[in-house]
Write an enzyme that holds these catalytic residues in place. Structure first.
Site, short mmCIF file in Angstrom:
data_model
loop_
_atom_site.label_atom_id
_atom_site.label_comp_id
_atom_site.label_asym_id
_atom_site.label_seq_id
_atom_site.Cartn_x
_atom_site.Cartn_y
_atom_site.Cartn_z
N PHE A 163 0.27 17.38 7.11
CA PHE A 163 -0.50 18.63 7.17
C PHE A 163 -0.07 19.54 8.30
O PHE A 163 -0.34 20.74 8.28
CB PHE A 163 -2.01 18.32 7.30
N LYS A 187 5.76 16.89 -2.64
CA LYS A 187 4.34 16.49 -2.64
C LYS A 187 3.82 16.82 -1.25
O LYS A 187 3.95 16.04 -0.31
CB LYS A 187 4.22 14.98 -2.93
N GLU A 190 -2.30 17.38 1.06
CA GLU A 190 -3.41 17.91 0.25
C GLU A 190 -4.37 18.71 1.12
O GLU A 190 -5.27 19.39 0.60
CB GLU A 190 -4.14 16.76 -0.46
N SER A 240 2.32 9.96 9.30
CA SER A 240 1.91 8.96 10.29
C SER A 240 2.70 7.66 10.12
O SER A 240 3.24 7.39 9.03
CB SER A 240 0.42 8.69 10.14
N CYS A 295 3.91 16.53 16.11
CA CYS A 295 4.50 15.21 16.35
C CYS A 295 5.34 15.21 17.62
O CYS A 295 5.68 14.16 18.14
CB CYS A 295 5.36 14.79 15.17
N GLU A 394 -2.05 7.25 18.70
CA GLU A 394 -1.61 8.64 18.63
C GLU A 394 -2.87 9.46 18.37
O GLU A 394 -3.43 9.43 17.27
CB GLU A 394 -0.63 8.83 17.46
P1 NAD Z 1 -0.39 11.22 6.85
O1 NAD Z 1 0.51 10.05 7.04
O2 NAD Z 1 -1.84 10.98 6.73
O3 NAD Z 1 0.03 12.02 5.52
C1 NAD Z 1 1.37 12.36 5.25
C2 NAD Z 1 1.57 12.38 3.73
O4 NAD Z 1 1.31 11.08 3.22
C3 NAD Z 1 0.64 13.35 3.01
O5 NAD Z 1 1.37 14.02 2.02
C4 NAD Z 1 -0.42 12.44 2.42
O6 NAD Z 1 -0.93 12.92 1.19
C5 NAD Z 1 0.31 11.12 2.21
N1 NAD Z 1 -0.57 9.95 2.35
C6 NAD Z 1 -1.64 9.84 3.17
N2 NAD Z 1 -2.21 8.63 3.03
C7 NAD Z 1 -1.47 7.96 2.11
C8 NAD Z 1 -1.54 6.65 1.53
N3 NAD Z 1 -2.49 5.78 1.90
N4 NAD Z 1 -0.62 6.28 0.63
C9 NAD Z 1 0.35 7.15 0.25
N5 NAD Z 1 0.46 8.40 0.75
C10 NAD Z 1 -0.43 8.81 1.67
O7 NAD Z 1 -0.07 12.25 8.02
P2 NAD Z 1 -0.81 13.60 8.37
O8 NAD Z 1 -2.14 13.26 8.96
O9 NAD Z 1 -0.75 14.55 7.25
O10 NAD Z 1 0.15 14.18 9.51
C11 NAD Z 1 0.08 13.82 10.85
C12 NAD Z 1 1.02 12.69 11.19
O11 NAD Z 1 2.35 13.07 10.86
C13 NAD Z 1 1.04 12.34 12.67
O12 NAD Z 1 1.11 10.95 12.79
C14 NAD Z 1 2.33 12.99 13.16
O13 NAD Z 1 2.90 12.41 14.30
C15 NAD Z 1 3.21 12.80 11.98
N6 NAD Z 1 4.31 13.72 11.99
C16 NAD Z 1 5.54 13.24 12.32
C17 NAD Z 1 6.61 14.09 12.39
C18 NAD Z 1 7.97 13.58 12.74
O14 NAD Z 1 8.89 14.35 12.61
N7 NAD Z 1 8.14 12.36 13.16
C19 NAD Z 1 6.44 15.46 12.11
C20 NAD Z 1 5.18 15.93 11.76
C21 NAD Z 1 4.11 15.04 11.71
#
Ligand code: NAD
Length: 509
Positions: A163, A187, A190, A240, A295, A394
């Site tokens: 997000f 994808k 959401e 994450s 991140c 985090e």
């Molecule tokens: P998230 O992991 O909750 O979601 C990321 C994606 O995974 C979304 O599209 C979501 O729909 C999907 N998702 C969520 N739960 C899922 C599940 N149980 N099974 C399958 N798919 C699932 O992350 P977020 O909260 O949207 O974003 C924040 C996180 O992203 C933080 O941990 C941040 O550090 C990380 N991030 C990392 C970088 C990097 O370059 N390393 C960059 C941006 C964000």
């Protein structure tokens, strides 16, 4: 410039419906499942996003599969021309994209524009695709034999995005994927899905053929459908750490190439010789910019020797000057968090800090922030150490911890023993120490007096340890490598002198 159609509204509500984009047009979801989208600055639900079923994901993959042969056959010069058009359109519509980001993510408009600008850098890099796809050639590897290498696209690639950068992180993926000749299924998160649909509309306007870029919205059902789909060759994920690990393991088990970038806990070491004002300015912008939902945000300062008291005081002085407010207001410097649940979770780290043995210096729950929406003002916590949740997790919000250590070695040990290894920074005037730090620190991106060292587009972005699953960093040269596979051709042609047709070649040379 064509005006883009306004999204349909749910009958009788102010809530807009956000649908999939498949085969070059909007496709309403049929699964009967959807999720709410909020304006985090007001707390109101503004949208309902369709959640894709397995069949709907399949429809998007089939559209991309059908579009692939013609897209990969398009000449490099035509693809380059298209990328220049995409770049111009996105640049011209930067303001509109930024407003969409602010309205669903909450980040302030200047930050949203910065996000688009950093994403545009990746598109600009992709305008050089003819150069980037050049292979190698060895003439006369053996007598009469030439050997050369080419790189070819994989087929249909997918991107699953978080997000916190709803426009830029997708650009890290679809731009190099498309430039290399792949077709794509995105994808997005959401929580803030509209920027992806807007991107799809702009790509169509730029002339990208239908089916080359598709968007399916959804949750775990859609993600699993992507990871298990037999016609998808590669998956890029950013999010994450637990989900990154899951995506990597599931995707590779299904035979896909996967790069999965995870979470972070970025430390900023401040040595006693550092410029305190410079370090404090950097800490404030890197910890509280975008409400800490980056991140590459700094979430932990490591103060070495006697620098701690002065540094904490300097950060504390600056915090009240960070204007927290609606991102659309031009004087706002920090917006709300993305959802109420996330805001409450972030606030709980501040609440629990004293019981863990840390000391609240500035309490964001009492700070100057609007009461509506999902706001939390900046917090500063002293004496945050490993073993405390405020250190180990985090937090992903505007909470900055400070650890006090006696030596440089202790500081580096702290960084290296942390399970994450995304970014890190050191503040010092000593070039020799900075060089030593760059040599021994275990993180993928290192800043020297630079708090958020996000690499420019012609380098690649990626962390170490629990911040990356897979071995390829994203965008830049490694992105080109991820979205292509190598082929080596060994060729021999009959000696023209042996030709039965008289070509005017001498029989001997
Ligand atoms: P998230 O992991 O909750 O979601 C990321 C994606 O995974 C979304 O599209 C979501 O729909 C999907 N998702 C969520 N739960 C899922 C599940 N149980 N099974 C399958 N798919 C699932 O992350 P977020 O909260 O949207 O974003 C924040 C996180 O992203 C933080 O941990 C941040 O550090 C990380 N991030 C990392 C970088 C990097 O370059 N390393 C960059 C941006 C964000």
């Amino acid at each position: 410039m064509t005006e883009l159609a306004a999204p349909p509204r749910e009958a009788g509500t102010g809530v807009k419906r956000i649908s999939h984009w498949i085969g070059g047009r909007t496709v309403a979801g049929e699964s009967g499942r959807s999720g709410p989208v909020y304006n985090p600055a007001t707390g109101e639900q503004t949208g309902a996003v369709d959640f894709a079923s397995v069949e709907e994901v399949d429809r998007a993959v089939q559209a991309a599969k059908q579009a692939f042969p013609a897209w990969r056959a398009l000449s490099l010069s035509r693809r380059t021309e298209l990328f220049f058009r995409i770049r111009e359109l996105m640049h011209d519509r930067q303001e509109e994209i930024a407003k969409i980001l602010t309205s669903e993510h909450g980040k302030v408009l200047s930050d949203a524009k910065g996000e688009v600008a950093r994403g545009l850098e990746v598109i600009e890099f992709c305008c050089g695709i003819s150069e980037l796809l050049k292979g190698g050639f060895s003439e006369q590897a053996s007598t009469g034999i030439d050997v050369y290498s080419i790189r070819q696209p994989l087929g249909v690639a997918a991107g699953i995005t978080p997000f916190n950068f709803p426009a830029m992180v997708p650009m890290w993926m679809w731009a190099p994927a498309l430039a290399c000749g792949n077709t794509f299924v995105l994808k997005p998160s959401e929580k803030d899905p509209s920027a992806s649909v807007f991107t799809a509309e702009l790509l169509k306007e730029a002339g990208v053929p239908d089916g080359v870029f598709n968007v399916v919205h959804g949750d775990k059902t859609a993600v699993d459908a992507v990871l298990e789909h037999p016609d998808l060759a590669a998956v890029s994920f950013v999010g994450s750490t637990p989900i990154a690990k899951y995506v990597y393991e599931t995707g590779t088990r299904h035979g896909k190439r996967v790069q999965a970038l995870g979470g972070a806990k970025n430390h900023m070491i401040v040595l006693p010789d550092a410029d305190i004002d410079m370090a404090a300015d950097a800490a404030v912008s890197a910890a509280y910019g975008s409400a800490g939902e980056r991140c590459m945000a700094i979430s932990q300062v490591v103060a070495v020797g006697d620098v701690a008291d002065d540094l904490i005081e300097a950060i504390k002085q600056r915090i009240p000057k960070v204007k927290v407010g609606n991102g659309l207001q031009s004087d706002s410097e920090m917006g709300p968090l993305v959802t109420r649940e996330h805001r409450d979770k972030v606030a709980s780290y501040v609440e629990n800090a004293p019981a863990e043995g840390a000391k609240i210096v500035v309490d964001g729950r009492e700070g100057d922030a609007p009461r509506d929406g999902f706001f939390l003002a900046p917090s500063l916590i002293d004496d945050v150490k490993p073993g405390m949740k405020a250190y180990d997790d985090e937090i992903f919000g505007p909470v900055l911890g400070v650890a006090r250590v006696s030596t440089y070695d202790e500081a580096v040990r702290l960084v290296n023993e942390n399970p994450y290894g995304n970014g890190t920074a050191i503040f010092t005037r000593d070039g020799g120490v900075a060089r030593q730090f760059q040599f021994e620190v275990q993180a993928g991106m290192v800043g020297i007096n630079v708090p958020i060292p996000v690499p420019v587009a012609y380098y690649s972005f990626g962390g170490w340890k629990a911040s990356l699953f897979g071995d390829t960093h994203i965008y830049g040269p490694e992105g080109i490598s991820f979205y292509t596979r190598g082929k080596v051709v060994t060729s021999r042609w009959p000696d023209p002198a042996t030709s039965k047709v008289d070509l005017g070649f001498p029989r001997t040379r």
